[in-house]
Design a protein around this motif. Sequence first.
Motif, PDB file in Angstrom:
ATOM      1  N   GLU A 178       0.870  -1.178   0.000  1.00  0.00           N
ATOM      2  CA  GLU A 178       0.000   0.000   0.000  1.00  0.00           C
ATOM      3  C   GLU A 178       0.907   1.228   0.000  1.00  0.00           C
ATOM      4  O   GLU A 178       1.979   1.213   0.597  1.00  0.00           O
ATOM      5  N   ILE A 179       0.457   2.297  -0.626  1.00  0.00           N
ATOM      6  CA  ILE A 179       1.279   3.510  -0.694  1.00  0.00           C
ATOM      7  C   ILE A 179       1.524   4.093   0.703  1.00  0.00           C
ATOM      8  O   ILE A 179       2.542   4.731   0.955  1.00  0.00           O
ATOM      9  N   ASP A 180       0.601   3.814   1.634  1.00  0.00           N
ATOM     10  CA  ASP A 180       0.765   4.292   3.005  1.00  0.00           C
ATOM     11  C   ASP A 180       1.907   3.583   3.734  1.00  0.00           C
ATOM     12  O   ASP A 180       2.369   4.059   4.761  1.00  0.00           O
ATOM     13  N   GLN A 181       2.352   2.461   3.219  1.00  0.00           N
ATOM     14  CA  GLN A 181       3.435   1.698   3.838  1.00  0.00           C
ATOM     15  C   GLN A 181       4.815   2.216   3.447  1.00  0.00           C
ATOM     16  O   GLN A 181       5.822   1.691   3.923  1.00  0.00           O
ATOM     17  N   ALA A 182       4.884   3.231   2.619  1.00  0.00           N
ATOM     18  CA  ALA A 182       6.182   3.748   2.149  1.00  0.00           C
ATOM     19  C   ALA A 182       7.066   4.187   3.312  1.00  0.00           C
ATOM     20  O   ALA A 182       8.291   4.032   3.255  1.00  0.00           O
ATOM     21  N   ASP A 183       6.481   4.723   4.371  1.00  0.00           N
ATOM     22  CA  ASP A 183       7.271   5.162   5.526  1.00  0.00           C
ATOM     23  C   ASP A 183       7.917   3.994   6.265  1.00  0.00           C
ATOM     24  O   ASP A 183       8.836   4.191   7.051  1.00  0.00           O
ATOM     25  N   GLU A 184       7.431   2.786   6.026  1.00  0.00           N
ATOM     26  CA  GLU A 184       7.953   1.605   6.720  1.00  0.00           C
ATOM     27  C   GLU A 184       9.058   0.901   5.944  1.00  0.00           C
ATOM     28  O   GLU A 184       9.602  -0.085   6.410  1.00  0.00           O
ATOM     29  N   LEU A 185       9.399   1.404   4.747  1.00  0.00           N
ATOM     30  CA  LEU A 185      10.383   0.730   3.908  1.00  0.00           C
ATOM     31  C   LEU A 185      11.752   1.406   3.990  1.00  0.00           C
ATOM     32  O   LEU A 185      11.856   2.620   3.945  1.00  0.00           O
ATOM     33  N   LEU A 186      12.769   0.584   4.108  1.00  0.00           N
ATOM     34  CA  LEU A 186      14.155   1.042   4.082  1.00  0.00           C
ATOM     35  C   LEU A 186      14.840   0.413   2.877  1.00  0.00           C
ATOM     36  O   LEU A 186      14.562  -0.743   2.534  1.00  0.00           O
ATOM     37  N   LEU A 187      15.728   1.153   2.246  1.00  0.00           N
ATOM     38  CA  LEU A 187      16.449   0.671   1.077  1.00  0.00           C
ATOM     39  C   LEU A 187      17.895   0.398   1.463  1.00  0.00           C
ATOM     40  O   LEU A 187      18.705   1.321   1.575  1.00  0.00           O
ATOM     41  N   GLY A 188      18.219  -0.858   1.714  1.00  0.00           N
ATOM     42  CA  GLY A 188      19.580  -1.227   2.059  1.00  0.00           C
ATOM     43  C   GLY A 188      20.478  -1.117   0.843  1.00  0.00           C
ATOM     44  O   GLY A 188      20.116  -1.561  -0.241  1.00  0.00           O
ATOM     45  N   PHE A 189      21.649  -0.507   1.012  1.00  0.00           N
ATOM     46  CA  PHE A 189      22.538  -0.305  -0.128  1.00  0.00           C
ATOM     47  C   PHE A 189      23.986  -0.694   0.142  1.00  0.00           C
ATOM     48  O   PHE A 189      24.807  -0.703  -0.769  1.00  0.00           O
ATOM     49  N   SER A 190      24.329  -1.034   1.376  1.00  0.00           N
ATOM     50  CA  SER A 190      25.706  -1.337   1.719  1.00  0.00           C
ATOM     51  C   SER A 190      25.734  -2.408   2.801  1.00  0.00           C
ATOM     52  O   SER A 190      24.949  -2.359   3.744  1.00  0.00           O
TER      53      SER A 190
END
Length: 165
Positions: A118-130
């Motif tokens: 859901e678009i409301d879940q965007a605040d709960e997502l982290l983008l691991g990059f390292s």
Amino acid sequence: MKSIVPIKGKVKFVITLDSGVWIFDDRKIDLTTFFEEGSVLKDELEEYTKAVSKHWSREIQEGATYPPTLKTEKKYEKERILTGTFAMPFSPFLKNAEPLQSASHIMVETDTGEYRFEIDQADELLLGFSSNGKPLKEDGPIHILFKDGSNKDEPIKRVKAFRLE
């Protein structure tokens, strides 16, 4: 260009994410401590105010010279970046893309399939990059983790794009 991940679909601006430059971003989150400390993101204004206050206090107490501790702090920060495991919050990027009113879901496109949020879940997502100071080349360029840590051992890997529907 395997390190570039677009945010596309029902957005005003299609933007691309380049995880290779995030190591220099102040918004990065140290994942080695994030899940143990209760997953609390810091308020940027509050952090800035504390840093300025600390610097001001140091100048009042020690004068405007650079004490030896500043060199060791810089060395520690460099070492932390070269050996750390980091992620970025997803929501600022989504806000920059300006989702259209009709957008209700985020589709995460990977090599192995799609994941729907859901678009409301965007605040709960982290983008691991390292991971341990190295970019995620084998199964990256980014991993998706949840702030609650529920998938920290098995994140969503091989992310190719975010598509808003």
